[in-house]
Design a protein around this motif. Structure first.
Motif, PDB file in Angstrom:
ATOM      1  N   UNK A 117      21.390  13.567  -4.868  1.00 38.08           N
ATOM      2  CA  UNK A 117      20.886  13.315  -3.520  1.00 38.08           C
ATOM      3  C   UNK A 117      20.131  14.536  -2.989  1.00 38.08           C
ATOM      4  N   UNK A 118      20.623  15.735  -3.302  1.00 37.88           N
ATOM      5  CA  UNK A 118      19.949  16.968  -2.865  1.00 37.88           C
ATOM      6  C   UNK A 118      18.579  17.091  -3.524  1.00 37.88           C
ATOM      7  N   UNK A 119      18.517  16.816  -4.838  1.00 41.67           N
ATOM      8  CA  UNK A 119      17.233  16.852  -5.545  1.00 41.67           C
ATOM      9  C   UNK A 119      16.278  15.808  -4.976  1.00 41.67           C
ATOM     10  N   UNK A 120      16.810  14.640  -4.638  1.00 37.82           N
ATOM     11  CA  UNK A 120      15.990  13.577  -4.052  1.00 37.82           C
ATOM     12  C   UNK A 120      15.399  14.032  -2.722  1.00 37.82           C
ATOM     13  N   UNK A 121      16.217  14.694  -1.897  1.00 35.91           N
ATOM     14  CA  UNK A 121      15.755  15.192  -0.598  1.00 35.91           C
ATOM     15  C   UNK A 121      14.656  16.246  -0.781  1.00 35.91           C
ATOM     16  N   UNK A 122      14.840  17.134  -1.758  1.00 36.93           N
ATOM     17  CA  UNK A 122      13.834  18.165  -2.038  1.00 36.93           C
ATOM     18  C   UNK A 122      12.516  17.535  -2.494  1.00 36.93           C
ATOM     19  N   UNK A 123      12.629  16.481  -3.301  1.00 37.96           N
ATOM     20  CA  UNK A 123      11.428  15.787  -3.779  1.00 37.96           C
ATOM     21  C   UNK A 123      10.674  15.134  -2.636  1.00 37.96           C
ATOM     22  N   UNK A 124      11.401  14.515  -1.714  1.00 40.97           N
ATOM     23  CA  UNK A 124      10.756  13.891  -0.554  1.00 40.97           C
ATOM     24  C   UNK A 124      10.046  14.936   0.307  1.00 40.97           C
ATOM     25  N   UNK A 125      10.669  16.096   0.467  1.00 46.55           N
ATOM     26  CA  UNK A 125      10.036  17.177   1.233  1.00 46.55           C
ATOM     27  C   UNK A 125       8.753  17.643   0.543  1.00 46.55           C
ATOM     28  N   UNK A 126       8.824  17.777  -0.781  1.00 44.28           N
ATOM     29  CA  UNK A 126       7.637  18.179  -1.532  1.00 44.28           C
ATOM     30  C   UNK A 126       6.526  17.149  -1.373  1.00 44.28           C
ATOM     31  N   UNK A 127       6.893  15.888  -1.462  1.00 46.20           N
ATOM     32  CA  UNK A 127       5.896  14.811  -1.342  1.00 46.20           C
ATOM     33  C   UNK A 127       5.274  14.801   0.053  1.00 46.20           C
ATOM     34  N   UNK A 128       6.091  15.077   1.053  1.00 49.18           N
ATOM     35  CA  UNK A 128       5.615  15.052   2.436  1.00 49.18           C
ATOM     36  C   UNK A 128       4.634  16.181   2.721  1.00 49.18           C
ATOM     37  N   UNK A 129       4.934  17.372   2.215  1.00 43.12           N
ATOM     38  CA  UNK A 129       4.120  18.541   2.545  1.00 43.12           C
ATOM     39  C   UNK A 129       3.174  18.984   1.420  1.00 43.12           C
ATOM     40  N   UNK A 130       3.418  18.522   0.199  1.00 42.84           N
ATOM     41  CA  UNK A 130       2.603  19.021  -0.898  1.00 42.84           C
ATOM     42  C   UNK A 130       1.809  18.002  -1.679  1.00 42.84           C
ATOM     43  N   UNK A 131       2.038  16.717  -1.419  1.00 43.29           N
ATOM     44  CA  UNK A 131       1.382  15.695  -2.239  1.00 43.29           C
ATOM     45  C   UNK A 131      -0.137  15.763  -2.146  1.00 43.29           C
ATOM     46  N   UNK A 132      -0.689  15.857  -0.920  1.00 45.37           N
ATOM     47  CA  UNK A 132      -2.143  15.888  -0.755  1.00 45.37           C
ATOM     48  C   UNK A 132      -2.767  17.095  -1.451  1.00 45.37           C
ATOM     49  N   UNK A 133      -2.055  18.235  -1.393  1.00 46.16           N
ATOM     50  CA  UNK A 133      -2.570  19.442  -2.051  1.00 46.16           C
ATOM     51  C   UNK A 133      -2.563  19.272  -3.566  1.00 46.16           C
ATOM     52  N   UNK A 134      -1.479  18.716  -4.088  1.00 46.68           N
ATOM     53  CA  UNK A 134      -1.389  18.508  -5.533  1.00 46.68           C
ATOM     54  C   UNK A 134      -2.423  17.494  -5.994  1.00 46.68           C
ATOM     55  N   UNK A 135      -2.655  16.476  -5.192  1.00 48.84           N
ATOM     56  CA  UNK A 135      -3.665  15.471  -5.536  1.00 48.84           C
ATOM     57  C   UNK A 135      -5.060  16.086  -5.546  1.00 48.84           C
ATOM     58  N   UNK A 136      -5.314  16.968  -4.578  1.00 51.41           N
ATOM     59  CA  UNK A 136      -6.610  17.648  -4.535  1.00 51.41           C
ATOM     60  C   UNK A 136      -6.818  18.499  -5.779  1.00 51.41           C
ATOM     61  N   UNK A 137      -5.775  19.195  -6.219  1.00 50.11           N
ATOM     62  CA  UNK A 137      -5.851  20.015  -7.427  1.00 50.11           C
ATOM     63  C   UNK A 137      -6.104  19.130  -8.646  1.00 50.11           C
ATOM     64  N   UNK A 138      -5.459  17.952  -8.678  1.00 53.85           N
ATOM     65  CA  UNK A 138      -5.610  17.032  -9.806  1.00 53.85           C
ATOM     66  C   UNK A 138      -7.025  16.478  -9.884  1.00 53.85           C
ATOM     67  N   UNK A 139      -7.622  16.206  -8.734  1.00 54.20           N
ATOM     68  CA  UNK A 139      -8.951  15.591  -8.706  1.00 54.20           C
ATOM     69  C   UNK A 139     -10.058  16.600  -8.948  1.00 54.20           C
ATOM     70  N   UNK A 140      -9.964  17.773  -8.269  1.00 51.53           N
ATOM     71  CA  UNK A 140     -11.035  18.756  -8.378  1.00 51.53           C
ATOM     72  C   UNK A 140     -10.498  20.135  -7.999  1.00 51.53           C
ATOM     73  N   UNK A 141     -10.288  20.973  -9.002  1.00 52.99           N
ATOM     74  CA  UNK A 141      -9.720  22.299  -8.749  1.00 52.99           C
ATOM     75  C   UNK A 141     -10.653  23.168  -7.899  1.00 52.99           C
ATOM     76  N   UNK A 142     -11.953  22.999  -8.092  1.00 57.32           N
ATOM     77  CA  UNK A 142     -12.919  23.786  -7.316  1.00 57.32           C
ATOM     78  C   UNK A 142     -12.868  23.409  -5.847  1.00 57.32           C
ATOM     79  N   UNK A 143     -12.801  22.096  -5.586  1.00 59.41           N
ATOM     80  CA  UNK A 143     -12.693  21.628  -4.201  1.00 59.41           C
ATOM     81  C   UNK A 143     -11.391  22.112  -3.575  1.00 59.41           C
ATOM     82  N   UNK A 144     -10.312  22.048  -4.343  1.00 60.37           N
ATOM     83  CA  UNK A 144      -9.020  22.512  -3.834  1.00 60.37           C
ATOM     84  C   UNK A 144      -9.073  23.994  -3.489  1.00 60.37           C
ATOM     85  N   UNK A 145      -9.735  24.771  -4.348  1.00 61.63           N
ATOM     86  CA  UNK A 145      -9.855  26.211  -4.096  1.00 61.63           C
ATOM     87  C   UNK A 145     -10.665  26.486  -2.839  1.00 61.63           C
ATOM     88  N   UNK A 146     -11.711  25.663  -2.595  1.00 54.74           N
ATOM     89  CA  UNK A 146     -12.535  25.845  -1.393  1.00 54.74           C
ATOM     90  C   UNK A 146     -11.744  25.564  -0.123  1.00 54.74           C
TER      91      UNK A 146
END
Length: 270
Positions: free
Chosen positions: A138-167
């Motif tokens: 349950x603790x790992x699940x909570x940590x994953x949800x927090x990551x998804x909430x605050x980091x998903x868009x950033x990780x998706x940007x890195x996955x799509x275009x590292x140069x755009x993410x860096x900008x």
């Protein structure tokens, strides 16, 4: 009702709770693993559990779960670093490291004919899970949800275009390492209950099935979690009545869902 008779046993109740935590967790993480073509990566992490146990044995660590987690985190970060610097294809690098770590773990654990003590981790046994271990999940699940909430868009940007993410001042290395560590934690915490041989299938199949049907990211996440939970709960019930191991039963159902969605997607041009 007789169909719910399996709930009269405490070990089935605990297993049911564990499935309700593990399956949506795998469904969520699997979407990004499939998106980033990291099936080899998660599979290598699963096999590294043997080496983690072996390292613990060598250094006299009584808590094998701790040695597995520490080794998996180091292994994941090392794979990330090498994959980004070596000219060879990523899957080749991961395959080499996975093969070496698995062989090393087997060599150490089989010394003196003691491997049978650790063979149960190959298939896993979710029916033996305890309330305290459910809390860890349950603790790992909570940590994953927090990551998804605050980091998903950033990780998706890195996955799509590292140069755009860096900008946009997103550190690609930081996000990739964070995701690798989170994946390592999830795999290692779950592997005792799911098993080394099939844990990667549970991560990949629901997300791959969802990809066959989805037209946008929201549907992709929804279907992946839905398929994962459905195959998990039904697999647990079927394994109880048919008297087979729970993990393989879940994977068989998840595989059937994948083939059905694949045929459906082809017929509807999705």
């Amino acid at each position: 009702m007789e169909i719910f008779s399996w709930l009269q046993y405490d070990f089935m109740k605990f297993a049911f709770l564990a499935v309700l935590i593990i399956t949506p967790l795998f469904g969520l993480m699997g979407t990004m693993i499939v998106n980033r073509k990291m099936a080899f990566f998660s599979d290598a992490l699963g096999h590294s559990a043997l080496t983690g146990i072996a390292v613990g044995v060598v250094f006299g660590v009584e808590n094998t779960n701790l040695s597995m987690v520490v080794f998996a985190v180091v292994f994941a970060l090392l794979l990330n670093q090498i994959s980004s610097r070596v000219a060879a294809s990523t899957d080749t690098v991961i395959s080499v490291f996975s093969s070496f770590s698995t062989a090393l773990g087997l060599a150490i654990l089989s010394k003196g004919g003691n491997f049978s003590r650790y063979s149960s981790i190959l298939v896993g046994d979710i029916l033996s899970i305890s309330p305290q271990e459910i809390l860890y999940l349950a603790i790992i699940f909570a940590l994953t949800l927090l990551f998804w909430l605050f980091g998903f868009n950033k990780l998706m940007a890195v996955s799509l275009n590292r140069t755009l993410a860096k900008s946009r001042r997103i550190s690609a290395a930081w996000m990739e390492n964070l995701f690798a560590v989170l994946t390592a934690l999830i795999v290692m915490v779950s592997i005792k209950w799911v098993g080394i041989l099939i844990i990667n299938a549970l991560l990949i199949l629901p997300a791959a099935s969802a990809r066959n049907l989805s037209e946008n990211m929201r549907e992709y996440h929804f279907f992946s979690i839905l398929f994962s939970v459905f195959s998990g709960v039904l697999g647990l019930v079927v394994s109880y009545y048919v008297n087979v191991a729970t993990g393989p039963a879940i994977v068989i159902l998840a595989s059937v869902i994948y083939f059905v969605t694949h045929i459906w997607g082809q017929r509807h041009n999705l």
